[in-house]
Design an enzyme around this catalytic site. Sequence first.
Site, PDB file in Angstrom:
ATOM      1  N   GLY A  29      24.385  41.970  33.748  1.00  0.00           N
ATOM      2  CA  GLY A  29      25.617  41.915  34.532  1.00  0.00           C
ATOM      3  C   GLY A  29      26.421  40.665  34.242  1.00  0.00           C
ATOM      4  O   GLY A  29      25.888  39.654  33.750  1.00  0.00           O
ATOM      5  N   ASN A  30      27.710  40.741  34.496  1.00  0.00           N
ATOM      6  CA  ASN A  30      28.578  39.577  34.314  1.00  0.00           C
ATOM      7  C   ASN A  30      29.878  39.811  35.052  1.00  0.00           C
ATOM      8  O   ASN A  30      30.276  40.950  35.263  1.00  0.00           O
ATOM      9  CB  ASN A  30      28.823  39.287  32.820  1.00  0.00           C
ATOM     10  CG  ASN A  30      29.036  40.552  32.018  1.00  0.00           C
ATOM     11  OD1 ASN A  30      30.095  41.154  32.071  1.00  0.00           O
ATOM     12  ND2 ASN A  30      28.008  40.983  31.288  1.00  0.00           N
ATOM     13  N   GLY A  46      22.291  35.150  29.807  1.00  0.00           N
ATOM     14  CA  GLY A  46      20.874  34.757  29.819  1.00  0.00           C
ATOM     15  C   GLY A  46      20.349  34.150  31.103  1.00  0.00           C
ATOM     16  O   GLY A  46      19.302  33.499  31.084  1.00  0.00           O
ATOM     17  N   SER A  77      28.084  37.407  26.798  1.00  0.00           N
ATOM     18  CA  SER A  77      28.382  38.010  25.489  1.00  0.00           C
ATOM     19  C   SER A  77      29.370  39.175  25.640  1.00  0.00           C
ATOM     20  O   SER A  77      29.899  39.667  24.652  1.00  0.00           O
ATOM     21  CB  SER A  77      27.082  38.505  24.849  1.00  0.00           C
ATOM     22  OG  SER A  77      26.465  39.436  25.720  1.00  0.00           O
ATOM     23  N   GLU A  78      29.587  39.620  26.883  1.00  0.00           N
ATOM     24  CA  GLU A  78      30.507  40.746  27.083  1.00  0.00           C
ATOM     25  C   GLU A  78      31.890  40.274  27.545  1.00  0.00           C
ATOM     26  O   GLU A  78      32.679  41.047  28.085  1.00  0.00           O
ATOM     27  CB  GLU A  78      29.892  41.746  28.057  1.00  0.00           C
ATOM     28  CG  GLU A  78      28.595  42.305  27.462  1.00  0.00           C
ATOM     29  CD  GLU A  78      28.054  43.522  28.184  1.00  0.00           C
ATOM     30  OE1 GLU A  78      28.526  44.614  27.876  1.00  0.00           O
ATOM     31  OE2 GLU A  78      27.175  43.367  29.035  1.00  0.00           O
ATOM     32  N   HIS A  97      31.114  43.509  35.990  1.00  0.00           N
ATOM     33  CA  HIS A  97      30.333  44.479  35.218  1.00  0.00           C
ATOM     34  C   HIS A  97      28.885  44.440  35.700  1.00  0.00           C
ATOM     35  O   HIS A  97      28.297  43.368  35.829  1.00  0.00           O
ATOM     36  CB  HIS A  97      30.394  44.143  33.728  1.00  0.00           C
ATOM     37  CG  HIS A  97      29.371  44.875  32.920  1.00  0.00           C
ATOM     38  ND1 HIS A  97      29.275  46.251  32.918  1.00  0.00           N
ATOM     39  CD2 HIS A  97      28.370  44.437  32.117  1.00  0.00           C
ATOM     40  CE1 HIS A  97      28.271  46.613  32.138  1.00  0.00           C
ATOM     41  NE2 HIS A  97      27.701  45.528  31.648  1.00  0.00           N
ATOM     42  N   HIS A  99      25.032  47.179  36.270  1.00  0.00           N
ATOM     43  CA  HIS A  99      24.313  48.396  35.890  1.00  0.00           C
ATOM     44  C   HIS A  99      23.705  49.030  37.143  1.00  0.00           C
ATOM     45  O   HIS A  99      22.481  49.176  37.236  1.00  0.00           O
ATOM     46  CB  HIS A  99      23.169  48.068  34.912  1.00  0.00           C
ATOM     47  CG  HIS A  99      23.569  47.297  33.695  1.00  0.00           C
ATOM     48  ND1 HIS A  99      22.684  46.525  32.977  1.00  0.00           N
ATOM     49  CD2 HIS A  99      24.764  47.178  33.069  1.00  0.00           C
ATOM     50  CE1 HIS A  99      23.306  45.965  31.946  1.00  0.00           C
ATOM     51  NE2 HIS A  99      24.571  46.326  31.989  1.00  0.00           N
ATOM     52  N   HIS A 160      25.315  52.915  29.556  1.00  0.00           N
ATOM     53  CA  HIS A 160      25.304  51.478  29.759  1.00  0.00           C
ATOM     54  C   HIS A 160      25.420  51.057  31.226  1.00  0.00           C
ATOM     55  O   HIS A 160      24.465  50.529  31.784  1.00  0.00           O
ATOM     56  CB  HIS A 160      26.427  50.857  28.904  1.00  0.00           C
ATOM     57  CG  HIS A 160      26.516  49.371  28.970  1.00  0.00           C
ATOM     58  ND1 HIS A 160      27.269  48.634  28.099  1.00  0.00           N
ATOM     59  CD2 HIS A 160      25.955  48.481  29.816  1.00  0.00           C
ATOM     60  CE1 HIS A 160      27.164  47.357  28.401  1.00  0.00           C
ATOM     61  NE2 HIS A 160      26.374  47.241  29.442  1.00  0.00           N
TER      62      HIS A 160
HETATM   63 ZN    ZN Z   1      26.013  45.550  30.557  1.00  0.00          ZN
END
Ligand code: ZN
Length: 273
Positions: A29-30, A46, A77-78, A97, A99, A160
């Site tokens: 997640g981010n 991370g 990274s997203e 974002h 899941h 995803h």
């Molecule tokens: Zn993701």
Amino acid sequence: MQNEYEIKKEMCEIGRRVYNRGMVAANDGNFSVKLNDNEFLCTPTGVSKGFMTPEYICKVDANGNVIQANKGFKPSSEIKMHMRVYKERPDVKSVVHAHPLYATTFAIAGIPLTQPIMPEAVIALGCVPIAKYGTPSTEEIPDAVEEHLQYFDAVLLENHGALTYSDSLLNAYHKMESVEFYARLLWQSMQIGGPQELSKEQVERLYEIRRQFGLPGKHPANLCPNAKAGKPSCHTCGGGCGTAKAASATIGNADADLVASITKKVMDQLGMN
Ligand SMILES: [Zn+2]
């Protein structure tokens, strides 16, 4: 107006909610917050989002390049996916974002959330399409998401997870909660014979009320790509949905309360309470 440190603290709080509600596993997640056209705060890669403190939060520019990050932390990274949303949607101030279990289950099964089954989901989301699968951290996900950005404030990411965005971090997070709750209700009703859908007229009335209140953000209307493609969609809106700006200034973070009160009013009118 929150200062930067207060926004970082709020990001940590939202991280705890995302983690504690099981919307992410491990370090997944981010999310990000727009400060101005060239400064954005984002969560680091991370680390578990449930245990962040303000010094974890990184700052990037509009291209996702690091402006500031403490030792040992680097941006998600997203981040490219977030930047594409900000680029295409100047009204968006925050992107989330995650899941979440049920929403991601639908994303994995390749089933968009299109059935109008409850007033809150119809008003807040309309329907939730699926963006084609892309490899994380590449331009594939931003490219896949882009086609939906002008029509929706929530998108499933194929195989995803889910992506939501709004005019504040809290509202973007609330949209993620709404997507997951909607997906879960849909899943559970499927186990006991399938949902009874709201009628076209009921959906139209909900959309009409949504327009009257000028809720911020985009929402499926006649332009809904699902409707255009002849696929199932809640597309009885009549156009112009979500584009009304007039009342948005007075709404802000009261978005969720407003959705609740509108929903109650409509349900009273429909004799559903
Ligand atoms: Zn993701």
